[in-house]
Design a protein around this motif. Structure first.
Motif, PDB file in Angstrom:
ATOM      1  N   LEU A  67       0.817  -1.218   0.000  1.00  0.00           N
ATOM      2  CA  LEU A  67       0.000   0.000   0.000  1.00  0.00           C
ATOM      3  C   LEU A  67       0.848   1.264   0.000  1.00  0.00           C
ATOM      4  CD1 LEU A  67      -2.706  -0.897   2.708  1.00  0.00           C
ATOM      5  CD2 LEU A  67      -2.843  -1.229   0.218  1.00  0.00           C
ATOM      6  N   ARG A  68       1.935   1.234   0.733  1.00  0.00           N
ATOM      7  CA  ARG A  68       2.752   2.449   0.909  1.00  0.00           C
ATOM      8  C   ARG A  68       4.157   2.051   1.325  1.00  0.00           C
ATOM      9  NH1 ARG A  68       0.093   7.242   2.066  1.00  0.00           N
ATOM     10  NH2 ARG A  68      -1.426   6.224   0.692  1.00  0.00           N
ATOM     11  N   SER A  69       5.144   2.785   0.828  1.00  0.00           N
ATOM     12  CA  SER A  69       6.512   2.591   1.309  1.00  0.00           C
ATOM     13  C   SER A  69       7.114   3.947   1.619  1.00  0.00           C
ATOM     14  CB  SER A  69       7.358   1.844   0.278  1.00  0.00           C
ATOM     15  OG  SER A  69       7.469   2.597  -0.902  1.00  0.00           O
ATOM     16  N   GLY A  70       8.107   3.963   2.501  1.00  0.00           N
ATOM     17  CA  GLY A  70       8.714   5.236   2.880  1.00  0.00           C
ATOM     18  C   GLY A  70       9.952   5.038   3.727  1.00  0.00           C
ATOM     19  N   PHE A  71      10.600   6.151   4.007  1.00  0.00           N
ATOM     20  CA  PHE A  71      11.826   6.173   4.803  1.00  0.00           C
ATOM     21  C   PHE A  71      11.438   6.341   6.271  1.00  0.00           C
ATOM     22  CE2 PHE A  71      15.377   8.478   6.730  1.00  0.00           C
ATOM     23  CZ  PHE A  71      16.468   7.736   6.293  1.00  0.00           C
ATOM     24  N   LEU A  81       3.969   7.283   8.694  1.00  0.00           N
ATOM     25  CA  LEU A  81       3.817   6.539   7.434  1.00  0.00           C
ATOM     26  C   LEU A  81       2.551   5.678   7.469  1.00  0.00           C
ATOM     27  CD1 LEU A  81       5.096   5.818   4.656  1.00  0.00           C
ATOM     28  CD2 LEU A  81       6.190   3.869   5.809  1.00  0.00           C
ATOM     29  N   VAL A  82       2.326   4.987   8.586  1.00  0.00           N
ATOM     30  CA  VAL A  82       1.114   4.167   8.731  1.00  0.00           C
ATOM     31  C   VAL A  82      -0.127   5.067   8.676  1.00  0.00           C
ATOM     32  CG1 VAL A  82      -0.146   2.564  10.221  1.00  0.00           C
ATOM     33  CG2 VAL A  82       2.352   2.426  10.098  1.00  0.00           C
ATOM     34  N   SER A  83      -0.049   6.216   9.332  1.00  0.00           N
ATOM     35  CA  SER A  83      -1.193   7.142   9.391  1.00  0.00           C
ATOM     36  C   SER A  83      -1.507   7.773   8.038  1.00  0.00           C
ATOM     37  CB  SER A  83      -0.908   8.267  10.403  1.00  0.00           C
ATOM     38  OG  SER A  83      -0.696   7.730  11.684  1.00  0.00           O
ATOM     39  N   SER A 105      16.797  -4.119  10.666  1.00  0.00           N
ATOM     40  CA  SER A 105      17.049  -2.689  10.818  1.00  0.00           C
ATOM     41  C   SER A 105      17.907  -2.418  12.040  1.00  0.00           C
ATOM     42  CB  SER A 105      15.692  -1.969  10.953  1.00  0.00           C
ATOM     43  OG  SER A 105      15.851  -0.663  11.419  1.00  0.00           O
ATOM     44  N   GLU A 106      18.745  -1.385  11.924  1.00  0.00           N
ATOM     45  CA  GLU A 106      19.561  -0.965  13.071  1.00  0.00           C
ATOM     46  C   GLU A 106      18.700  -0.201  14.081  1.00  0.00           C
ATOM     47  OE1 GLU A 106      20.247  -0.083   9.782  1.00  0.00           O
ATOM     48  OE2 GLU A 106      21.503  -1.872   9.531  1.00  0.00           O
ATOM     49  N   THR A 107      17.665   0.484  13.583  1.00  0.00           N
ATOM     50  CA  THR A 107      16.793   1.293  14.453  1.00  0.00           C
ATOM     51  C   THR A 107      15.704   0.446  15.095  1.00  0.00           C
ATOM     52  OG1 THR A 107      17.124   3.092  12.890  1.00  0.00           O
ATOM     53  CG2 THR A 107      15.392   3.392  14.532  1.00  0.00           C
ATOM     54  N   PHE A 108      15.024  -0.338  14.260  1.00  0.00           N
ATOM     55  CA  PHE A 108      13.917  -1.172  14.752  1.00  0.00           C
ATOM     56  C   PHE A 108      14.445  -2.593  14.910  1.00  0.00           C
ATOM     57  CE2 PHE A 108      12.130   2.284  12.238  1.00  0.00           C
ATOM     58  CZ  PHE A 108      11.223   2.833  13.137  1.00  0.00           C
ATOM     59  N   HIS A 151      16.675  -1.857   6.906  1.00  0.00           N
ATOM     60  CA  HIS A 151      17.440  -0.640   7.215  1.00  0.00           C
ATOM     61  C   HIS A 151      16.438   0.480   7.526  1.00  0.00           C
ATOM     62  CE1 HIS A 151      20.830  -2.993   6.159  1.00  0.00           C
ATOM     63  NE2 HIS A 151      20.530  -3.033   4.873  1.00  0.00           N
ATOM     64  N   ASN A 152      16.349   1.498   6.661  1.00  0.00           N
ATOM     65  CA  ASN A 152      15.406   2.594   6.938  1.00  0.00           C
ATOM     66  C   ASN A 152      14.232   2.635   5.957  1.00  0.00           C
ATOM     67  OD1 ASN A 152      16.833   3.636   9.159  1.00  0.00           O
ATOM     68  ND2 ASN A 152      18.265   4.685   7.798  1.00  0.00           N
ATOM     69  N   THR A 153      14.076   1.593   5.185  1.00  0.00           N
ATOM     70  CA  THR A 153      12.948   1.545   4.234  1.00  0.00           C
ATOM     71  C   THR A 153      11.847   0.655   4.796  1.00  0.00           C
ATOM     72  OG1 THR A 153      14.439   1.857   2.359  1.00  0.00           O
ATOM     73  CG2 THR A 153      12.255   0.972   1.881  1.00  0.00           C
ATOM     74  N   CYS A 154      10.643   1.180   4.772  1.00  0.00           N
ATOM     75  CA  CYS A 154       9.488   0.452   5.313  1.00  0.00           C
ATOM     76  C   CYS A 154       8.439   0.274   4.212  1.00  0.00           C
ATOM     77  CB  CYS A 154       8.901   1.243   6.474  1.00  0.00           C
ATOM     78  SG  CYS A 154       7.397   0.513   7.161  1.00  0.00           S
ATOM     79  N   VAL A 155       7.928  -0.960   4.092  1.00  0.00           N
ATOM     80  CA  VAL A 155       6.834  -1.244   3.154  1.00  0.00           C
ATOM     81  C   VAL A 155       5.646  -1.784   3.957  1.00  0.00           C
ATOM     82  CG1 VAL A 155       6.103  -2.486   1.094  1.00  0.00           C
ATOM     83  CG2 VAL A 155       8.516  -1.855   1.362  1.00  0.00           C
ATOM     84  N   ILE A 156       4.500  -1.143   3.781  1.00  0.00           N
ATOM     85  CA  ILE A 156       3.272  -1.567   4.470  1.00  0.00           C
ATOM     86  C   ILE A 156       2.352  -2.202   3.424  1.00  0.00           C
ATOM     87  CG2 ILE A 156       1.271  -0.828   5.822  1.00  0.00           C
ATOM     88  CD1 ILE A 156       3.094   1.635   6.602  1.00  0.00           C
ATOM     89  N   SER A 157       1.956  -3.442   3.691  1.00  0.00           N
ATOM     90  CA  SER A 157       1.170  -4.203   2.718  1.00  0.00           C
ATOM     91  C   SER A 157      -0.026  -4.859   3.383  1.00  0.00           C
ATOM     92  CB  SER A 157       2.031  -5.332   2.098  1.00  0.00           C
ATOM     93  OG  SER A 157       3.245  -4.845   1.588  1.00  0.00           O
ATOM     94  N   LEU A 158      -0.964  -5.287   2.551  1.00  0.00           N
ATOM     95  CA  LEU A 158      -2.023  -6.192   3.000  1.00  0.00           C
ATOM     96  C   LEU A 158      -1.593  -7.609   2.663  1.00  0.00           C
ATOM     97  CD1 LEU A 158      -5.289  -4.388   1.773  1.00  0.00           C
ATOM     98  CD2 LEU A 158      -4.026  -4.073   3.910  1.00  0.00           C
ATOM     99  N   ASP A 159      -1.816  -8.527   3.584  1.00  0.00           N
ATOM    100  CA  ASP A 159      -1.531  -9.940   3.343  1.00  0.00           C
ATOM    101  C   ASP A 159      -2.798 -10.580   2.788  1.00  0.00           C
ATOM    102  OD1 ASP A 159      -1.113 -12.664   3.463  1.00  0.00           O
ATOM    103  OD2 ASP A 159      -0.101 -12.624   5.401  1.00  0.00           O
TER     104      ASP A 159
END
Length: 389
Positions: A67-71, A81-83, A105-108, A151-159
């Motif tokens: 649905l959406r990807s972002g840094f 990003l989720v919002s 990810s180093e952060t998460f 890393h710092n890239t996030c992808v939000i999807s529907l399964d």
């Protein structure tokens, strides 16, 4: 909300080493813009194609709709990003949802934290817009949201799949450490099995390789026996479209006129295999025999395709050197004119087979590094075989 005929990106997850096989499956089904990644293949299709992919792909573990990807480099950016997605397009306030995540990810560093932040963002959006928060339901939610952070890239999807697609719906009885259904299908496709000859699994266990082999040979949609897919609870679920696609896929089933046999030395194991074969509606195609492969021999002149997953020592205590030497001796002396493939995670024991493999393919069985080995057993010398062509 996506229109039913609008093309969008999807991601099919798979096992290491199966990316090319899965890409070929997608090509044959009619996917476009196919690109392979690590343990996954991206492709484009419409709503009907997401139904068809779940129903027919033999080597996919799940199908995601991004649905959406972002840094994202902190929790606030993840929350934002989720919002940024309007979740009312996918979920009613009276529905339930579950979040699943994979993080590299180093952060998460903890998937549970990512799940919690994602859940909070969705629930807060509903509370702000409607005053009602949808429930979180772990076991049987209306919507499954997949978060992937590398890393710092996030992808939000529907399964779109729900339970992993290896859960075909036919296997109700298993032994210790049964082979995963997607792995079994991948081995067969990797080996080039298309239903061209007689087939034998001489150590058949609960029957998974036999069932997958017949489904490939007959071009049966592999998840036709499955009870449910996650997309059946989506707001844009189109039952008529699904029924049309299922019917179209079933019209492409083909006849198969060769013998498919399974041997095992344990009668209880064979009973389980028989139950699973019956559940898959394939009893007319598969014959089971209580038999020790090492005392068996090939009866017919015609070529036979052999694929098996030797026991690892859980069900049968084995002496590695003796066991693998017996595999080689049995093939060489009693199974002329056969094309044999088997998988093993016991990389040291391969040398005891005493035959030179035609191919060695690296893959993983669960987390065990394994090899898929191919031995071509010719009737007479190789030279004689080649001179006949």
């Amino acid at each position: 909300m996506t229109q039913s005929n609008e093309q969008f990106e999807m991601v099919a997850k798979t096992f290491f080493g199966f990316e090319e096989i899965l890409a070929n499956e997608l090509r044959a089904l009619g996917a476009i813009k196919i690109s392979q990644g690590n343990r996954m293949v991206k492709f484009f299709g419409d709503t009907g194609f997401i139904y068809k992919a779940n129903l027919c792909l033999r080597t996919a573990l799940r199908i995601l709709k991004p649905l959406r990807s972002g840094f994202v480099k902190n929790e606030k950016q993840l929350y934002n990003l989720v919002s940024s997605i309007d979740w009312q397009d996918y979920l009613d306030s009276s529905d339930s949802f579950r979040v699943q995540s994979t993080v590299h990810s180093e952060t998460f560093t903890h998937s549970g934290f990512v799940n919690l932040k994602t859940k909070d963002a969705i629930a807060d959006q509903f509370r702000d817009h409607t005053g009602v928060r949808p429930d979180v339901e772990l076991d049987d939610p209306d919507l499954i949201i997949d978060v992937y952070i590398k890393h710092n890239t996030c992808v939000i999807s529907l399964d779109s799949s729900g339970n992993s697609l290896h859960q075909r719906g036919y296997r109700v009885k298993t032994n210790l450490a049964p082979i995963n259904e997607v792995l079994a299908a991948g081995l067969l496709l990797q080996a080039g099995w298309k239903g061209q000859t007689h087939f034998l699994d001489p150590m058949c266990g609960s029957g998974t390789i036999l069932i997958e082999a017949v489904m490939i040979a007959c071009n049966i949609p592999v998840n036709i026996n499955r009870k449910e897919f996650a997309f059946e609870k989506w707001l844009d679920w189109d039952m008529d479209l699904y029924d049309k696609i299922e019917k179209s896929c079933l019209q492409k089933v083909r006849d198969f006129n060769h013998q498919v046999k399974g041997y095992d030395i344990d009668s209880d194991t064979l009973e389980k295999a028989q139950t699973n074969i019956k559940n898959a509606n394939l009893s007319e195609f598969i014959t089971l025999e209580e038999k020790d492969f090492f005392t068996s021999h090939k009866k017919e002149e015609a070529a036979v395709f052999i694929v098996f997953n030797p026991p690892y020592g859980e069900r049968l205590k084995i002496d590695e050197e003796t066991f693998y030497k017996q595999i080689g001796d049995t093939l060489k002396n009693k199974y002329l004119n056969s094309n044999c493939w088997f998988i093993t995670s016991n990389l040291e024991a391969i040398k005891y087979v005493g035959l030179r493999p035609s191919r060695k393919i690296k893959m993983f069985n669960a987390k065990l590094e394994s090899r898929l080995l191919n031995y071509k057993i010719y009737a007479g010398s190789k030279k004689k075989k080649y001179n006949q062509h």
